[in-house]
Scaffold this active site. Structure first.
Site, PDB file in Angstrom:
ATOM      1  N   SER A 152      78.841  42.671  53.062  1.00  0.00           N
ATOM      2  CA  SER A 152      80.294  42.539  53.100  1.00  0.00           C
ATOM      3  C   SER A 152      80.949  43.281  54.258  1.00  0.00           C
ATOM      4  O   SER A 152      82.134  43.097  54.512  1.00  0.00           O
ATOM      5  CB  SER A 152      80.906  43.014  51.778  1.00  0.00           C
ATOM      6  OG  SER A 152      80.677  44.394  51.579  1.00  0.00           O
ATOM      7  N   LYS A 190      84.713  49.701  51.790  1.00  0.00           N
ATOM      8  CA  LYS A 190      85.623  48.724  52.379  1.00  0.00           C
ATOM      9  C   LYS A 190      86.648  49.441  53.259  1.00  0.00           C
ATOM     10  O   LYS A 190      86.825  50.656  53.189  1.00  0.00           O
ATOM     11  CB  LYS A 190      86.364  47.944  51.288  1.00  0.00           C
ATOM     12  CG  LYS A 190      85.481  47.041  50.435  1.00  0.00           C
ATOM     13  CD  LYS A 190      84.953  45.862  51.211  1.00  0.00           C
ATOM     14  CE  LYS A 190      84.183  44.888  50.321  1.00  0.00           C
ATOM     15  NZ  LYS A 190      82.922  45.466  49.827  1.00  0.00           N
TER      16      LYS A 190
END
Length: 232
Positions: A152, A190
């Site tokens: 990701s 993230k």
């Protein structure tokens, strides 16, 4: 390692596809997991997709495919009961070998296991190993290592199997890459963006969606300050 709800959903989808040939609807998933809304199902599916357990198939109704099962899943095991411990990161045995670094100007940091969407680290208590890290990657403060699992963040140069150096802390500037704990049980690496009263957790992979949360749903556990990679 999956959270209990992620494991339950994955096994429910797998068993339904085995029985009927199609994945269950979101309403069926919500009812099976006893969740109040479909948003919880969307969050669980995103986490499973980022970790490579399921794949969405384009242009098909109920378009989910199970691509792998967790190692602990067995035919007779109860759904969602895989020995999950909410205060421990499961470490990777493959990382037991030391990283080659100079004998001076290094600091040994604890390797606390793997991180991907869905790995709980609310209370890190048990280190898996200690590895030498160049002081040039560090600075003041308490640091630890995590192994990346998943893709990701690949467009930020963070690849599956990389070791990331995290400076422990509960604050971060807008745009920094952080370890974020979501709703008290799910942690992910993230990029953090504040948008008004909301917090966005941005992946660095165009295949994944940015997730938006309320300010009380996200807790910063540390921020990225370095990265180490092995070549085999």
């Amino acid at each position: 390692m999956l959270t209990r709800k992620q494991h339950e959903l994955l096994m429910f989808i797998h068993e339904r596809i085995q029985e009927t040939g199609v994945s269950p609807s979101f309403d069926e998933m919500k009812e099976a997991l006893d969740l109040a809304s479909k948003s919880g199902i969307h969050r669980l599916i995103t986490a499973l997709e980022e970790r490579g357990f399921i794949r969405r198939l384009a242009h098909r109704a109920r378009a989910l495919e199970v691509t792998k099962l967790p190692e602990q899943a067995t035919a007779g095991a109860p759904r969602g009961r895989a020995g999950f411990k909410p205060d421990v990161i499961e470490g990777g045995a493959a990382l037991s070998a030391p990283v080659a670094t100079p004998a001076n100007d290094i600091r040994e940091l604890p390797l606390l296991g793997k991180i991907a969407a869905g790995t709980p680290i609310a209370a890190i208590q048990h280190e898996q190993d200690r590895l030498p890290v160049p002081e040039s990657l560090l600075g003041k403060g308490d640091h630890y290592l995590l192994e990346i699992e998943g893709d990701s963040m690949i467009e930020a140069g963070i690849l599956n199997g990389d070791l990331v150096v995290i400076r422990r802390g509960d604050t971060a500037n807008n745009g920094e890459i952080v370890v974020a704990l979501v709703e008290g049980e799910e942690a992910t690496l993230k990029r953090l963006r504040r948008k008004g009263a909301s917090i966005a957790l941005e992946p660095a992979n165009r295949l994944y969606e940015t997730r938006i949360f309320g300010p009380d749903q996200v807790q910063v556990q540390g921020r990225l300050v370095g990265l180490m990679r092995r070549y085999h």
